[in-house]
Each structure stands twice: as C-alpha cells, then as structure tokens.
Design a protein around this motif. Structure first.
Motif, mmCIF file in Angstrom:
data_model
loop_
_atom_site.group_PDB
_atom_site.id
_atom_site.type_symbol
_atom_site.label_atom_id
_atom_site.label_comp_id
_atom_site.label_asym_id
_atom_site.label_seq_id
_atom_site.Cartn_x
_atom_site.Cartn_y
_atom_site.Cartn_z
ATOM 1 N N ARG A 1 -12.277 -4.606 8.409
ATOM 2 C CA ARG A 1 -12.167 -5.572 7.316
ATOM 3 C C ARG A 1 -11.134 -5.061 6.332
ATOM 4 N N ILE A 2 -10.308 -5.957 5.865
ATOM 5 C CA ILE A 2 -9.300 -5.593 4.867
ATOM 6 C C ILE A 2 -9.525 -6.430 3.620
ATOM 7 N N GLU A 3 -9.593 -5.737 2.486
ATOM 8 C CA GLU A 3 -9.641 -6.392 1.187
ATOM 9 C C GLU A 3 -8.266 -6.253 0.554
ATOM 10 N N ARG A 4 -7.918 -7.156 -0.311
ATOM 11 C CA ARG A 4 -6.636 -7.122 -1.010
ATOM 12 C C ARG A 4 -6.897 -6.948 -2.506
ATOM 13 N N ASP A 5 -6.124 -6.063 -3.120
ATOM 14 C CA ASP A 5 -6.253 -5.827 -4.551
ATOM 15 C C ASP A 5 -4.894 -5.399 -5.099
ATOM 16 N N ASP A 6 -4.767 -5.425 -6.392
ATOM 17 C CA ASP A 6 -3.512 -5.069 -7.043
ATOM 18 C C ASP A 6 -3.358 -3.548 -7.081
ATOM 19 N N ILE A 7 -2.964 -2.991 -5.945
ATOM 20 C CA ILE A 7 -2.708 -1.558 -5.832
ATOM 21 C C ILE A 7 -1.250 -1.390 -5.413
#
Length: 86
Positions: free
Chosen positions: A63-69
């Motif tokens: 599973r891949i989550e996306r965030d402001d990194i």
C-alpha cells in the motif's frame, strides 16, 4: 531515472529490515511517498519481486500513501512478515 533510484533505496531498506527481523517473507508493506512520485503499488511490487523472489511474491500486499514529503524520500510506515525459524 529518479524513480529507479527511489525503488532501489526502498528495496535495500526493506531487505535490511527483513534480515534484521529474520523475515523469510514480506506479507504487508505500507510506504508513504510524495504525490508526484511515479512509484505505485504495481511497479514497486515488480521491482521488489525481481530483486528478491523469495522475500516478495504474490503473498506480498503493498500500500502506498501520498503526503507532502520531499521528492525521492520514502517513509516506511509498516512492514509485516513471516519469521524464519533460524
């Protein structure tokens, strides 16, 4: 090209954690990536499976989550695996 570098860094770290924790199979993997990264569940699975068929297979759920990194950064949020008997 940048995605291959990121895929390689993820693979190296997951393999190291698996070795440290004596996993013989990785069952679940949760990773956080930048929203613009082209890495997705399918190409990450393909890369991991090609690198180590014993550790990653059809049993591996990614599973891949996306965030402001930052770009080219992956945060390994969770890894679950089966421990070897050794």
């Amino acid at each position: 090209m940048h995605d291959i570098i990121l895929l390689n860094k993820i693979t190296e770290e997951v393999e190291l954690l698996s070795k440290t924790n004596h996993f013989n199979k990785v069952n679940n993997l949760l990773i956080c990536l930048n929203p613009i990264s082209h890495v997705n569940e399918d190409n990450l699975y393909d890369y991991l499976h090609h690198a180590n068929k014993k550790l990653f297979g059809l049993w591996t759920k990614i599973r891949i989550e996306r965030d402001d990194i930052p770009d080219q950064v992956a945060i390994l949020k969770s890894i679950e695996g089966e421990k070897s008997t050794k």
